[in-house]
Design a protein around this motif. Structure first.
Motif, PDB file in Angstrom:
ATOM      1  N   SER A 135       0.848  -1.195   0.000  1.00 24.99           N
ATOM      2  CA  SER A 135       0.000   0.000   0.000  1.00 24.99           C
ATOM      3  C   SER A 135       0.874   1.232   0.000  1.00 24.99           C
ATOM      4  CB  SER A 135      -0.911   0.001   1.236  1.00 24.99           C
ATOM      5  OG  SER A 135      -1.541   1.254   1.391  1.00 24.99           O
ATOM      6  N   ALA A 136       0.560   2.144  -0.894  1.00 26.83           N
ATOM      7  CA  ALA A 136       1.310   3.396  -0.942  1.00 26.83           C
ATOM      8  C   ALA A 136       0.354   4.586  -0.873  1.00 26.83           C
ATOM      9  CB  ALA A 136       2.159   3.456  -2.205  1.00 26.83           C
ATOM     10  N   GLU A 137      -0.815   4.390  -0.225  1.00 21.06           N
ATOM     11  CA  GLU A 137      -1.836   5.435  -0.201  1.00 21.06           C
ATOM     12  C   GLU A 137      -1.310   6.735   0.383  1.00 21.06           C
ATOM     13  OE1 GLU A 137      -5.515   4.500   1.587  1.00 21.06           O
ATOM     14  OE2 GLU A 137      -5.902   2.780   0.314  1.00 21.06           O
ATOM     15  N   HIS A 138      -0.524   6.612   1.460  1.00 20.90           N
ATOM     16  CA  HIS A 138      -0.093   7.807   2.163  1.00 20.90           C
ATOM     17  C   HIS A 138       1.400   8.079   1.990  1.00 20.90           C
ATOM     18  CE1 HIS A 138      -4.057   7.796   3.906  1.00 20.90           C
ATOM     19  NE2 HIS A 138      -3.867   6.586   4.377  1.00 20.90           N
ATOM     20  N   ALA A 139       2.027   7.370   1.076  1.00 18.62           N
ATOM     21  CA  ALA A 139       3.444   7.577   0.840  1.00 18.62           C
ATOM     22  C   ALA A 139       3.644   8.656  -0.220  1.00 18.62           C
ATOM     23  CB  ALA A 139       4.104   6.271   0.403  1.00 18.62           C
ATOM     24  N   ALA A 140       4.770   9.318  -0.122  1.00 16.29           N
ATOM     25  CA  ALA A 140       5.061  10.342  -1.123  1.00 16.29           C
ATOM     26  C   ALA A 140       5.260   9.714  -2.495  1.00 16.29           C
ATOM     27  CB  ALA A 140       6.312  11.113  -0.710  1.00 16.29           C
ATOM     28  N   ARG A 141       5.730   8.503  -2.509  1.00 13.55           N
ATOM     29  CA  ARG A 141       5.963   7.785  -3.761  1.00 13.55           C
ATOM     30  C   ARG A 141       4.717   6.980  -4.087  1.00 13.55           C
ATOM     31  NH1 ARG A 141      10.900   3.478  -4.526  1.00 13.55           N
ATOM     32  NH2 ARG A 141      10.054   2.342  -6.300  1.00 13.55           N
ATOM     33  N   ARG A 142       4.073   7.242  -5.183  1.00 19.68           N
ATOM     34  CA  ARG A 142       2.794   6.618  -5.529  1.00 19.68           C
ATOM     35  C   ARG A 142       2.980   5.300  -6.275  1.00 19.68           C
ATOM     36  NH1 ARG A 142      -1.865   8.202  -2.934  1.00 19.68           N
ATOM     37  NH2 ARG A 142      -1.569  10.355  -2.312  1.00 19.68           N
ATOM     38  N   THR A 143       3.854   4.472  -5.767  1.00 22.14           N
ATOM     39  CA  THR A 143       3.986   3.121  -6.296  1.00 22.14           C
ATOM     40  C   THR A 143       3.990   2.169  -5.122  1.00 22.14           C
ATOM     41  OG1 THR A 143       6.399   3.297  -6.273  1.00 22.14           O
ATOM     42  CG2 THR A 143       5.275   3.813  -8.341  1.00 22.14           C
ATOM     43  N   THR A 172     -15.362   4.485  -5.531  1.00 22.01           N
ATOM     44  CA  THR A 172     -15.751   3.228  -4.918  1.00 22.01           C
ATOM     45  C   THR A 172     -14.488   2.465  -4.578  1.00 22.01           C
ATOM     46  OG1 THR A 172     -17.204   1.316  -5.127  1.00 22.01           O
ATOM     47  CG2 THR A 172     -15.857   1.864  -7.045  1.00 22.01           C
ATOM     48  N   VAL A 173     -14.639   1.312  -3.951  1.00 20.72           N
ATOM     49  CA  VAL A 173     -13.528   0.411  -3.665  1.00 20.72           C
ATOM     50  C   VAL A 173     -13.589  -0.749  -4.653  1.00 20.72           C
ATOM     51  CG1 VAL A 173     -12.514  -1.151  -1.972  1.00 20.72           C
ATOM     52  CG2 VAL A 173     -13.491   1.025  -1.227  1.00 20.72           C
ATOM     53  N   LEU A 174     -12.451  -1.082  -5.221  1.00 23.42           N
ATOM     54  CA  LEU A 174     -12.333  -2.210  -6.138  1.00 23.42           C
ATOM     55  C   LEU A 174     -11.492  -3.286  -5.477  1.00 23.42           C
ATOM     56  CD1 LEU A 174     -12.474  -3.621  -8.944  1.00 23.42           C
ATOM     57  CD2 LEU A 174     -10.421  -2.324  -9.557  1.00 23.42           C
ATOM     58  N   ALA A 175     -11.958  -4.518  -5.497  1.00 23.41           N
ATOM     59  CA  ALA A 175     -11.182  -5.659  -5.005  1.00 23.41           C
ATOM     60  C   ALA A 175     -11.167  -6.738  -6.075  1.00 23.41           C
ATOM     61  CB  ALA A 175     -11.773  -6.204  -3.708  1.00 23.41           C
ATOM     62  N   SER A 176     -10.085  -7.478  -6.130  1.00 27.83           N
ATOM     63  CA  SER A 176      -9.975  -8.538  -7.122  1.00 27.83           C
ATOM     64  C   SER A 176      -9.095  -9.655  -6.580  1.00 27.83           C
ATOM     65  CB  SER A 176      -9.374  -8.004  -8.430  1.00 27.83           C
ATOM     66  OG  SER A 176      -8.028  -7.623  -8.218  1.00 27.83           O
ATOM     67  N   VAL A 177      -9.231 -10.815  -7.188  1.00 31.38           N
ATOM     68  CA  VAL A 177      -8.311 -11.929  -6.958  1.00 31.38           C
ATOM     69  C   VAL A 177      -7.621 -12.196  -8.290  1.00 31.38           C
ATOM     70  CG1 VAL A 177      -8.037 -14.325  -6.283  1.00 31.38           C
ATOM     71  CG2 VAL A 177      -9.756 -12.890  -5.145  1.00 31.38           C
ATOM     72  N   VAL A 178      -6.300 -12.200  -8.261  1.00 27.26           N
ATOM     73  CA  VAL A 178      -5.501 -12.337  -9.475  1.00 27.26           C
ATOM     74  C   VAL A 178      -4.648 -13.595  -9.372  1.00 27.26           C
ATOM     75  CG1 VAL A 178      -3.802 -11.231 -10.976  1.00 27.26           C
ATOM     76  CG2 VAL A 178      -5.439  -9.831  -9.699  1.00 27.26           C
ATOM     77  N   VAL A 230      -9.296 -13.354 -11.892  1.00 25.99           N
ATOM     78  CA  VAL A 230     -10.305 -14.423 -11.846  1.00 25.99           C
ATOM     79  C   VAL A 230     -11.561 -13.990 -11.094  1.00 25.99           C
ATOM     80  CG1 VAL A 230      -8.532 -16.192 -12.015  1.00 25.99           C
ATOM     81  CG2 VAL A 230      -9.325 -15.480  -9.751  1.00 25.99           C
ATOM     82  N   SER A 231     -11.524 -12.850 -10.406  1.00 30.21           N
ATOM     83  CA  SER A 231     -12.698 -12.391  -9.677  1.00 30.21           C
ATOM     84  C   SER A 231     -12.597 -10.895  -9.436  1.00 30.21           C
ATOM     85  CB  SER A 231     -12.806 -13.125  -8.336  1.00 30.21           C
ATOM     86  OG  SER A 231     -13.910 -12.653  -7.586  1.00 30.21           O
ATOM     87  N   LEU A 232     -13.738 -10.211  -9.537  1.00 34.54           N
ATOM     88  CA  LEU A 232     -13.800  -8.762  -9.316  1.00 34.54           C
ATOM     89  C   LEU A 232     -14.981  -8.423  -8.409  1.00 34.54           C
ATOM     90  CD1 LEU A 232     -13.298  -7.093 -12.831  1.00 34.54           C
ATOM     91  CD2 LEU A 232     -11.793  -6.850 -10.866  1.00 34.54           C
ATOM     92  N   GLY A 233     -14.825  -7.399  -7.590  1.00 29.57           N
ATOM     93  CA  GLY A 233     -15.935  -6.861  -6.806  1.00 29.57           C
ATOM     94  C   GLY A 233     -15.723  -5.376  -6.622  1.00 29.57           C
ATOM     95  N   ALA A 234     -16.799  -4.608  -6.632  1.00 28.37           N
ATOM     96  CA  ALA A 234     -16.693  -3.159  -6.441  1.00 28.37           C
ATOM     97  C   ALA A 234     -17.908  -2.660  -5.686  1.00 28.37           C
ATOM     98  CB  ALA A 234     -16.571  -2.433  -7.782  1.00 28.37           C
ATOM     99  N   LEU A 286      -4.818 -11.281  -3.558  1.00 22.52           N
ATOM    100  CA  LEU A 286      -5.944 -10.369  -3.341  1.00 22.52           C
ATOM    101  C   LEU A 286      -5.461  -8.938  -3.516  1.00 22.52           C
ATOM    102  CD1 LEU A 286      -8.863  -9.691  -2.338  1.00 22.52           C
ATOM    103  CD2 LEU A 286      -7.894  -9.653  -0.024  1.00 22.52           C
ATOM    104  N   TYR A 287      -6.197  -8.162  -4.322  1.00 28.32           N
ATOM    105  CA  TYR A 287      -5.902  -6.738  -4.509  1.00 28.32           C
ATOM    106  C   TYR A 287      -7.111  -5.926  -4.067  1.00 28.32           C
ATOM    107  CZ  TYR A 287      -5.483  -2.240  -6.856  1.00 28.32           C
ATOM    108  OH  TYR A 287      -5.451  -0.904  -7.120  1.00 28.32           O
ATOM    109  N   ALA A 288      -6.875  -4.831  -3.372  1.00 33.65           N
ATOM    110  CA  ALA A 288      -7.954  -3.913  -2.999  1.00 33.65           C
ATOM    111  C   ALA A 288      -7.422  -2.496  -3.094  1.00 33.65           C
ATOM    112  CB  ALA A 288      -8.453  -4.192  -1.588  1.00 33.65           C
ATOM    113  N   THR A 289      -8.238  -1.593  -3.639  1.00 35.43           N
ATOM    114  CA  THR A 289      -7.790  -0.212  -3.799  1.00 35.43           C
ATOM    115  C   THR A 289      -7.764   0.547  -2.484  1.00 35.43           C
ATOM    116  OG1 THR A 289     -10.070   0.453  -4.292  1.00 35.43           O
ATOM    117  CG2 THR A 289      -8.641  -0.049  -6.174  1.00 35.43           C
ATOM    118  N   SER A 290      -8.389  -0.004  -1.457  1.00 36.43           N
ATOM    119  CA  SER A 290      -8.382   0.632  -0.144  1.00 36.43           C
ATOM    120  C   SER A 290      -8.323  -0.447   0.914  1.00 36.43           C
ATOM    121  CB  SER A 290      -9.639   1.495   0.045  1.00 36.43           C
ATOM    122  OG  SER A 290      -9.641   2.104   1.329  1.00 36.43           O
ATOM    123  N   ALA A 291      -7.616  -0.185   1.992  1.00 35.18           N
ATOM    124  CA  ALA A 291      -7.538  -1.171   3.069  1.00 35.18           C
ATOM    125  C   ALA A 291      -8.920  -1.398   3.666  1.00 35.18           C
ATOM    126  CB  ALA A 291      -6.574  -0.689   4.148  1.00 35.18           C
TER     127      ALA A 291
END
Length: 211
Positions: free
Chosen positions: A1-9, A49-55, A68-72, A167-172
């Motif tokens: 997670s780099a939500e609050h880091a100066a580096r956006r990666t 919105t929040v996006l979550a996926s399983v890759v 293989v799976s998406l949810g938002a 598991l990927y999620a755009t927000s914790a």
């Protein structure tokens, strides 16, 4: 997670590729909807919105990542609405992105078990009758054969050693699942030594799940 880091990666290149694959899959799914439904989808237009996926990471694929799976969404029913629907069971009580992605993963795994079982039956038939199979889809080395991340194990199926699920999620997650509630934060470590599709070797890992 780099939500609050100066580096956006993220902390390694693999995580960036997983994020990119997930967002691209969501954009493609959104684009495939009819116009009337597209405007109502989570994250459409200017809404957030929040996006979550399983890759799946599979070295046999090119590129090696497949969503293989998406949810938002971020919504759930109130307690009174859940109680009112208890007898009918017609409404989805929790539409948080992570919950939807988990449900999608279960559907994916059930389908993968069906594919793996069918491949196992074909393999046993070939052992009994070794004559060439005219159908290329029945050849496991053929690229047109159904893709499967599972392999047989005692009494069931397990994820192949050369595959992993992420598991990927755009927000914790929030609420009781929030990381901040249970874990102490630490300064992020960015890994320049990890390749674009390599999992860091020093991460704590668990055995491949079996079904």
């Amino acid at each position: 997670s780099a939500e609050h880091a100066a580096r956006r990666t993220s902390s390694c290149a693999l995580a960036d590729h997983i994020a990119s694959a997930s967002i691209s899959a969501y954009d493609a799914a959104l684009a495939s909807l009819p116009e009337s439904a597209r405007s109502l989808a989570p994250g459409a237009g200017r809404a957030q919105t929040v996006l979550a996926s399983v890759v799946a990471l599979d070295a046999r694929l090119d590129p090696p990542l497949r969503v293989v799976s998406l949810g938002a969404d971020t919504k759930f029913l109130r307690a009174c609405a859940i109680d009112a629907d208890a007898a009918r069971g017609e409404r989805v009580s929790d539409c948080h992105a992570e919950v939807l992605a988990r449900r999608g993963l279960k559907r994916f795994l059930y389908e993968q078990i069906r594919v793996a079982a069918a491949a196992g039956r074909r393999e046993r038939e070939r052992e009994r009758d070794p004559s060439p199979d005219p159908d290329p889809e029945h050849n496991p080395s053929d690229p047109s054969a159904p893709w499967c991340v599972l392999e047989p194990c005692e009494g069931g199926w397990r994820v192949r050693d050369d595959c992993s699920l992420h598991l990927y999620a755009t927000s914790a997650p929030c609420g009781n699942a929030t990381v901040k509630r249970w874990a102490k934060g630490a300064r992020e470590k960015f890994r320049e030594d990890v390749g674009p599709f390599d999992v860091p070797r020093d991460l704590a890992t668990h055995p491949p799940p079996s079904f």
